[in-house]
Design an enzyme around this catalytic site. Structure first.
Site, mmCIF file in Angstrom:
data_model
loop_
_atom_site.group_PDB
_atom_site.id
_atom_site.type_symbol
_atom_site.label_atom_id
_atom_site.label_comp_id
_atom_site.label_asym_id
_atom_site.label_seq_id
_atom_site.Cartn_x
_atom_site.Cartn_y
_atom_site.Cartn_z
ATOM 1 N N SER A 129 0.488 -34.333 16.680
ATOM 2 C CA SER A 129 0.722 -34.007 18.087
ATOM 3 C C SER A 129 1.916 -33.077 18.249
ATOM 4 C CB SER A 129 0.983 -35.318 18.834
ATOM 5 O OG SER A 129 1.619 -35.072 20.060
ATOM 6 N N TYR A 154 5.624 -43.010 20.191
ATOM 7 C CA TYR A 154 4.351 -42.331 19.911
ATOM 8 C C TYR A 154 4.584 -41.153 18.959
ATOM 9 C CZ TYR A 154 0.448 -39.109 20.587
ATOM 10 O OH TYR A 154 -0.596 -38.237 20.373
HETATM 11 N N1 LIG Z 1 -5.503 -35.451 24.147
HETATM 12 C C1 LIG Z 1 -4.381 -34.843 23.820
HETATM 13 O O1 LIG Z 1 -3.812 -34.078 24.605
HETATM 14 C C2 LIG Z 1 -3.752 -35.059 22.464
HETATM 15 C C3 LIG Z 1 -2.610 -34.305 22.144
HETATM 16 C C4 LIG Z 1 -2.022 -34.488 20.893
HETATM 17 C C5 LIG Z 1 -2.576 -35.366 19.985
HETATM 18 N N2 LIG Z 1 -3.672 -36.096 20.335
HETATM 19 C C6 LIG Z 1 -4.214 -37.027 19.323
HETATM 20 O O2 LIG Z 1 -5.591 -36.731 19.156
HETATM 21 C C7 LIG Z 1 -6.315 -37.921 18.851
HETATM 22 C C8 LIG Z 1 -7.449 -38.116 19.831
HETATM 23 O O3 LIG Z 1 -6.894 -38.227 21.142
HETATM 24 P P1 LIG Z 1 -7.774 -38.409 22.442
HETATM 25 O O4 LIG Z 1 -7.128 -37.626 23.518
HETATM 26 O O5 LIG Z 1 -9.199 -38.184 22.112
HETATM 27 O O6 LIG Z 1 -7.490 -39.959 22.744
HETATM 28 P P2 LIG Z 1 -8.522 -41.126 23.163
HETATM 29 O O7 LIG Z 1 -7.660 -42.302 23.516
HETATM 30 O O8 LIG Z 1 -9.485 -40.631 24.166
HETATM 31 O O9 LIG Z 1 -9.294 -41.409 21.811
HETATM 32 C C9 LIG Z 1 -8.838 -42.269 20.804
HETATM 33 C C10 LIG Z 1 -9.960 -43.251 20.453
HETATM 34 O O10 LIG Z 1 -9.517 -44.049 19.360
HETATM 35 C C11 LIG Z 1 -9.910 -45.383 19.581
HETATM 36 N N3 LIG Z 1 -8.945 -46.253 18.882
HETATM 37 C C12 LIG Z 1 -7.639 -46.420 19.163
HETATM 38 N N4 LIG Z 1 -7.089 -47.304 18.315
HETATM 39 C C13 LIG Z 1 -8.071 -47.706 17.471
HETATM 40 C C14 LIG Z 1 -8.135 -48.609 16.377
HETATM 41 N N5 LIG Z 1 -7.065 -49.319 15.998
HETATM 42 N N6 LIG Z 1 -9.318 -48.771 15.738
HETATM 43 C C15 LIG Z 1 -10.415 -48.069 16.113
HETATM 44 N N7 LIG Z 1 -10.422 -47.204 17.154
HETATM 45 C C16 LIG Z 1 -9.259 -47.027 17.820
HETATM 46 C C17 LIG Z 1 -9.862 -45.576 21.091
HETATM 47 O O11 LIG Z 1 -10.731 -46.604 21.533
HETATM 48 C C18 LIG Z 1 -10.291 -44.202 21.605
HETATM 49 O O12 LIG Z 1 -11.676 -44.164 21.900
HETATM 50 C C19 LIG Z 1 -5.277 -39.041 18.854
HETATM 51 O O13 LIG Z 1 -4.826 -39.234 17.537
HETATM 52 C C20 LIG Z 1 -4.173 -38.493 19.714
HETATM 53 O O14 LIG Z 1 -2.926 -39.087 19.388
HETATM 54 C C21 LIG Z 1 -4.277 -35.962 21.543
#
Ligand SMILES: NC(=O)c1ccc[n+]([C@@H]2O[C@H](COP(=O)([O-])OP(=O)(O)OC[C@H]3O[C@@H](n4cnc5c(N)ncnc54)[C@H](O)[C@@H]3O)[C@@H](O)[C@H]2O)c1
Length: 337
Positions: A129, A154
């Site tokens: 991130s 985080y």
């Molecule tokens: N959306 C953004 O702007 C953004 C920015 C930087 C980094 N990220 C990273 O990208 C990745 C995806 O983010 P996103 O926006 O799709 O988030 P999201 O919360 O929509 O998706 C994450 C998914 O992982 C699942 N999950 C969480 N913990 C779990 C576990 N212990 N076991 C199994 N499943 C689990 C959740 O149910 C969820 O469906 C993450 O790693 C997030 O930190 C996202």
């Protein structure tokens, strides 16, 4: 034989779009998610419904923090590659729920690393991130700058993932690539993020909370650009960098098979400007309540994508106007408003 890729977090925003794209490229996808209630589970289920039934897709509901279960999945799965997108996301939530971050992002990540190591996965690609840049103020943020001052738990877990992956790349020659995503938005987006919250509030005629008095700058990145970056980088298995030198260590490469990339729009936009575009697309005015910068947040993000462009032959390029319009169209259709 087509490749089999494990996509974790496949019911999440980015995981869903990534899995959909891989399936349309003819790749077999094993999707994993625990469908936790951090936000509306119905939205996660609706994403999953669109993947279920597509040829080449299998779903496993499982918590990555459960070591025995993860071991079984890896032993039975024979994955060529792993795209690890499951995590406890969100900066603000980490101030009040620290343990959820330790469980999913540290324990879960260790289980992923172990699974990859023992089953000789060819490439682990994982989500990091922009928040890892923390207290850094030198812009644009470069993967070659040190990122050692996270300002939220985080961010600390995401930076820890990068370091843990490096150790496995070094010890077991497990090829690992960390991708630092910058504020991702688009259809099927996350209900805890600004665009979603603002859209809902504006349509319901409620005020919106605008942090850092609207002066916050974010490198808002459209989901299709993120997916394009993920898919291209997944095809590039990192090799040890012959130019890497421990006397002046380059943070983004290594003498182990390890790489880091930023994936961001490299056009930071002020929050106020972002809201202006949203108002235009919704055809309604927002009631803006200006508030100070929130603890754990950073005033600006801006990605240097030189390495991504060089190695993937691509950089994000979707204009905000286009991306926000697609989000609004999706939102109106999905929620029938
Ligand atoms: N959306 C953004 O702007 C953004 C920015 C930087 C980094 N990220 C990273 O990208 C990745 C995806 O983010 P996103 O926006 O799709 O988030 P999201 O919360 O929509 O998706 C994450 C998914 O992982 C699942 N999950 C969480 N913990 C779990 C576990 N212990 N076991 C199994 N499943 C689990 C959740 O149910 C969820 O469906 C993450 O790693 C997030 O930190 C996202």
């Amino acid at each position: 034989m087509p490749e089999t890729i494990l996509v974790t977090g496949c019911a999440g925003f980015i995981g869903f779009h990534t899995a959909k794209r891989l399936l349309s490229d003819g790749i077999r996808v094993v999707g994993l998610d625990n469908l936790n209630p951090y936000y509306d589970v119905a939205l996660k289920q609706a994403r999953l419904e669109r993947l279920n039934g597509q040829p080449g897709f299998t779903f496993i509901r499982m918590d990555l923090a459960n070591r025995a279960d993860v071991e079984t999945v890896f032993r039975q799965g024979r994955f060529d590659k792993v795209i690890h997108l499951a995590a406890q996301a969100g900066v603000r939530h980490s101030l009040t729920n620290p343990h959820a971050y330790v469980e999913s992002n540290l324990v879960g990540f260790t289980n992923i690393l172990e699974g990859c190591r023992h089953t000789e996965v060819k490439h682990l690609v994982f989500a990091s991130s922009s928040s890892v840049y923390g207290a850094n103020t030198r812009m644009p943020y470069s993967v070659h700058h040190r990122a050692d001052h996270p300002v939220s738990l985080y961010a600390a877990t995401k930076r820890a993932n990068e370091l843990m992956a490096h150790a496995y790349a070094h010890l077991y020659r497990l090829p690992c690539t960390g991708l630092r995503f910058f504020t991702v938005y688009g259809p099927w987006g996350r209900p805890d993020m600004a665009l979603f919250l603002f859209t809902r509030a504006i349509l319901e005629d409620r005020p919106i909370e605008v942090y850092n008095h609207g002066k916050m700058r974010r490198d808002f990145t459209y989901i299709d650009d993120i997916v394009e970056g993920v898919v291209r980088i997944a095809q590039r298995i990192p090799q040890p960098d012959p130019a890497w030198n421990g006397d002046s260590p380059n943070s983004a490469t290594s003498n182990a098979p390890y790489r880091l990339y930023n994936i961001g729009n490299h056009r930071p936009t002020e929050l106020n400007e972002f809201i202006d575009v949203l108002e235009k697309k919704l055809g309604r005015k927002a009631k803006r309540v200006y508030l100070p910068l929130q603890p754990g947040d950073v005033p600006a993000t801006y990605a240097d994508v030189t390495d991504l462009e060089r190695d993937a032959g691509f950089k994000p390029n979707t204009p905000l106007e286009v991306g926000i319009e697609r989000f609004v169209d999706w939102y109106r259709q999905y929620y029938r408003v």
